[in-house]
Design an enzyme around this catalytic site. Sequence first.
Site, mmCIF file in Angstrom:
data_model
loop_
_atom_site.group_PDB
_atom_site.id
_atom_site.type_symbol
_atom_site.label_atom_id
_atom_site.label_comp_id
_atom_site.label_asym_id
_atom_site.label_seq_id
_atom_site.Cartn_x
_atom_site.Cartn_y
_atom_site.Cartn_z
ATOM 1 N N HIS A 45 0.847 -1.209 0.000
ATOM 2 C CA HIS A 45 0.000 0.000 0.000
ATOM 3 C C HIS A 45 0.876 1.250 0.000
ATOM 4 C CE1 HIS A 45 -3.862 2.158 1.012
ATOM 5 N NE2 HIS A 45 -2.940 3.108 1.144
ATOM 6 N N HIS B 141 1.611 5.338 -2.180
ATOM 7 C CA HIS B 141 1.132 6.388 -3.107
ATOM 8 C C HIS B 141 2.340 6.949 -3.848
ATOM 9 C CE1 HIS B 141 -3.032 6.600 -1.561
ATOM 10 N NE2 HIS B 141 -2.438 6.090 -0.488
ATOM 11 N N GLN C 92 -9.260 9.355 -5.377
ATOM 12 C CA GLN C 92 -8.951 10.077 -4.130
ATOM 13 C C GLN C 92 -10.063 11.034 -3.697
ATOM 14 O OE1 GLN C 92 -5.596 10.684 -1.998
ATOM 15 N NE2 GLN C 92 -7.532 11.047 -0.939
ATOM 16 N N HIS D 123 -9.224 1.968 -0.057
ATOM 17 C CA HIS D 123 -9.104 2.708 1.188
ATOM 18 C C HIS D 123 -10.483 2.600 1.829
ATOM 19 C CE1 HIS D 123 -5.557 4.360 -0.705
ATOM 20 N NE2 HIS D 123 -5.266 5.062 0.376
ATOM 21 N N GLU E 118 -11.084 4.865 6.599
ATOM 22 C CA GLU E 118 -9.915 5.546 7.175
ATOM 23 C C GLU E 118 -10.449 6.728 7.972
ATOM 24 O OE1 GLU E 118 -6.946 6.916 4.427
ATOM 25 O OE2 GLU E 118 -5.510 7.405 6.004
ATOM 26 N N ASP F 234 2.499 3.394 2.854
ATOM 27 C CA ASP F 234 1.484 4.396 2.506
ATOM 28 C C ASP F 234 2.108 5.664 1.922
ATOM 29 O OD1 ASP F 234 -1.049 5.389 2.132
ATOM 30 O OD2 ASP F 234 -1.560 5.587 4.240
ATOM 31 N N TRP G 59 0.767 14.141 3.138
ATOM 32 C CA TRP G 59 0.199 13.530 4.340
ATOM 33 C C TRP G 59 1.254 13.186 5.387
ATOM 34 C CZ3 TRP G 59 -1.217 12.417 -0.669
ATOM 35 C CH2 TRP G 59 -2.526 12.778 -1.023
HETATM 36 FE FE FE2 Z 1 -3.284 5.226 1.289
#
Ligand code: FE2
Length: 430
Positions: A57, A59, A152, A210, A213, A309, A315
């Site tokens: 997982h 990005h 997203q 996802h 979350e 991630d 993030w």
């Molecule tokens: Fe993610």
Amino acid sequence: MFDLILRQANLPDGRKGQDIAILDGKIAEVAPTIAAVARDEIDATGRLVTPPFVDPHFHMDATLSLGLPRMNRSGTLLEGIALWGELRPTLTVDALVDRALRYCDLAVTQGLLAIRTHVDTSDPRLVTVEAMLEVKRRVAPYLDLQIVAFPQDGYYRAKDGVASLTRALDMGADIVGGIPHFERTMDEGRASVETLCRLAADRGLPVDMHCDESDDPLSRHVETLAAQTVRFGLQGRVTGSHLTSMHSMDSYYVSKLIPLMVEAQMNVIPNPLINIMLQGRHDTYPKRRGMTRVRELMAAGLNVSFGHDCVMDPWYAMGSGDMLEVGHMAIHVAQMGSLEEKSAIFQALTTNSARTMGLQGYGLAKGCNADLVVLQARDPAEALRLKAVKLAVIRRGRLIAHTPARVGELLIEGRAGRIDPSVGFAPDYE
Ligand code: FE2
């Protein structure tokens, strides 16, 4: 004559002093002593040799973009999404490819040779998907990259979200993504799960969403994901990523939910670094940890793996491509510190995540791909404790990266010497 023999390695299952012989990119033999010669040898005496780390997982379209166009001031998931929305219109294929390749270089030196990346499909230009498909082609000789079409900004919530995701799949994305908790309403979230599972079934693709979350205990899209998995016959091909709301759910409800997930043979991917950083942000004190129920999910027999991630993106300003850092955090957040539990966490970073990604020929058995990492540690628990140096990274029998051992030179009179944090330093334990 073999191509390569690693001598006297420790293996993740506890076997010690094993020789591993490699021929034509495959593991030809694993035995205590292989009385044969090879073109090359690596002395792995007392070192842990493992199949490579796998990040299920990530990005990669956002990685290494930290500070563009500004920093995340609140540190929250929602400001991160807003910040990514500001950056997105300025993205170019060239810049995306450049950052992703730099990350893959780092990953390889960390013994990380397979990555599943979610790729944002919210901008109808789909430069993100175009770029990641190019990266996948370029890294293929040394790193397996899978691409999830990830809406997203919401499958229904984003303008053109439905059409853009379909186009991403047409372009060659491997997996159907989703983000039900970010849709406008619970109803639209539920509907998105159903539609996306149907889409995956129609196209014969896996699903990786996802899911939930959130710290909201009533965010229960995982229940729908399990039900739709069974309905469409997708058992074993569906992954619930994050599932952080499970941390906050009522335990009676979870006692019904986990068997549904087992029935769906759902793969589960917590992301410990990001979960501990982003969840619980609305709490004062006490603050929830926000990671899903790893211990209980593993005990139920579900396939749990861990994702990195984010690395240096809107993030998360931290990260190093080291899956041992991910596992180190998992041990703390899940409070899984026994030898057996650390071994289970190490397995989650390797064989479990390989299973989530459906990697073929992964492992240490005869006939598997000769993809191996030699660590500056004696066993999985020590590798996690030290976030051990990846001394050698081997792909299809070929050395593709090496890093010198971390050895300190102590200069204190009477105590002077070389300190290897692994060999000869720590007490033995069994
Ligand atoms: Fe993610």
